[in-house]
Motif scaffolding. Structure first.
Motif, PDB file in Angstrom:
ATOM      1  N   PRO A  22       0.837  -1.199   0.000  1.00 41.17           N
ATOM      2  CA  PRO A  22       0.000   0.000   0.000  1.00 41.17           C
ATOM      3  C   PRO A  22       0.874   1.252   0.000  1.00 41.17           C
ATOM      4  O   PRO A  22       2.021   1.233   0.465  1.00 41.17           O
ATOM      5  N   ALA A  23       0.313   2.347  -0.503  1.00 42.54           N
ATOM      6  CA  ALA A  23       1.089   3.582  -0.650  1.00 42.54           C
ATOM      7  C   ALA A  23       1.707   4.030   0.665  1.00 42.54           C
ATOM      8  O   ALA A  23       2.849   4.496   0.696  1.00 42.54           O
ATOM      9  N   GLY A  24       0.991   3.888   1.769  1.00 45.10           N
ATOM     10  CA  GLY A  24       1.520   4.319   3.064  1.00 45.10           C
ATOM     11  C   GLY A  24       2.758   3.543   3.470  1.00 45.10           C
ATOM     12  O   GLY A  24       3.751   4.118   3.918  1.00 45.10           O
ATOM     13  N   TRP A  25       2.720   2.222   3.330  1.00 42.55           N
ATOM     14  CA  TRP A  25       3.884   1.389   3.650  1.00 42.55           C
ATOM     15  C   TRP A  25       5.043   1.678   2.706  1.00 42.55           C
ATOM     16  O   TRP A  25       6.190   1.739   3.133  1.00 42.55           O
ATOM     17  N   ARG A  26       4.709   1.830   1.449  1.00 44.44           N
ATOM     18  CA  ARG A  26       5.758   2.104   0.458  1.00 44.44           C
ATOM     19  C   ARG A  26       6.448   3.430   0.748  1.00 44.44           C
ATOM     20  O   ARG A  26       7.673   3.528   0.682  1.00 44.44           O
ATOM     21  N   ASP A  27       5.680   4.459   1.085  1.00 46.23           N
ATOM     22  CA  ASP A  27       6.272   5.763   1.417  1.00 46.23           C
ATOM     23  C   ASP A  27       7.094   5.694   2.700  1.00 46.23           C
ATOM     24  O   ASP A  27       8.094   6.389   2.837  1.00 46.23           O
ATOM     25  N   LEU A  28       6.689   4.834   3.629  1.00 38.91           N
ATOM     26  CA  LEU A  28       7.444   4.680   4.868  1.00 38.91           C
ATOM     27  C   LEU A  28       8.787   3.991   4.614  1.00 38.91           C
ATOM     28  O   LEU A  28       9.826   4.415   5.120  1.00 38.91           O
TER      29      LEU A  28
END
Length: 183
Positions: A22-28
């Protein structure tokens, strides 16, 4: 055992880069991945809909190729280790040495008699083939990989034979190694 676990973890880490996150995990995990993708895809339309689950890898195709290469290298390592433990490595090294000798002999004869044909029959797509290789650098690379294996086998054979003959007395190399090993 520890090395096997480390190799397996390294392959899993490579495979993990291909899993869509997911975008949130990827950005983290990779804060600049979206910026790099926007720069790499200059002409492509970028919308919030594209920000769904995506892998960490910027180029999944190349990551897959690298992962498969890593899997092949680890499998080759495990096979070589098993051969070494079973005593088959010496025979394998001898076979590699004989193949190298035969290929080198064919390459020299072919270059001397028909430098532009492959196996004296086919026109090669490159400049001048060398033995079974279209590019002479490929033959050189193969030999660079085969020579240390055969030299290592020769050194181990000399050490084992020298131990059988007392090891302290200087002996003729032919007596220590044997005629077939020198050949």
């Amino acid at each position: 055992m520890i090395l096997d676990v480390a190799l397996a973890l390294a392959l899993l880490a490579g495979a993990g880069q291909l899993m869509p996150l997911p975008a949130g995990w990827r950005d983290l995990l990779s804060p600049h991945a979206a910026i790099v993708e926007r720069v790499l895809h200059v002409g492509a339309a970028w919308s919030p809909l594209d920000a769904g689950a995506r892998p960490l890898s910027i180029d999944p195709t190349q990551t897959t190729i690298g992962l498969l290469t890593g899997v092949a290298a680890v499998l080759l390592f495990w096979i070589a280790r098993a051969l070494s433990e079973s005593g088959e490595l010496r025979r394998t090294a001898a076979r590699v040495a004989w193949i190298g000798f035969a290929v080198s002999l064919v390459a020299i004869l072919q270059r001397a008699t028909s430098p532009t044909l492959m196996y004296w029959i086919w026109n090669a797509p490159g400049d001048k083939p060398f033995g079974p290789f279209v590019n002479r650098n490929h033959m050189a690379t193969w030999l660079i990989m085969a020579i240390p294996l055969t030299v290592g086998c020769l050194v181990m054979r000399v050490r084992s034979r020298a131990g059988e003959h007392g090891g302290d007395r200087p002996l003729a190399i032919v007596r220590v190694v044997g005629d077939s090993t020198i050949l």
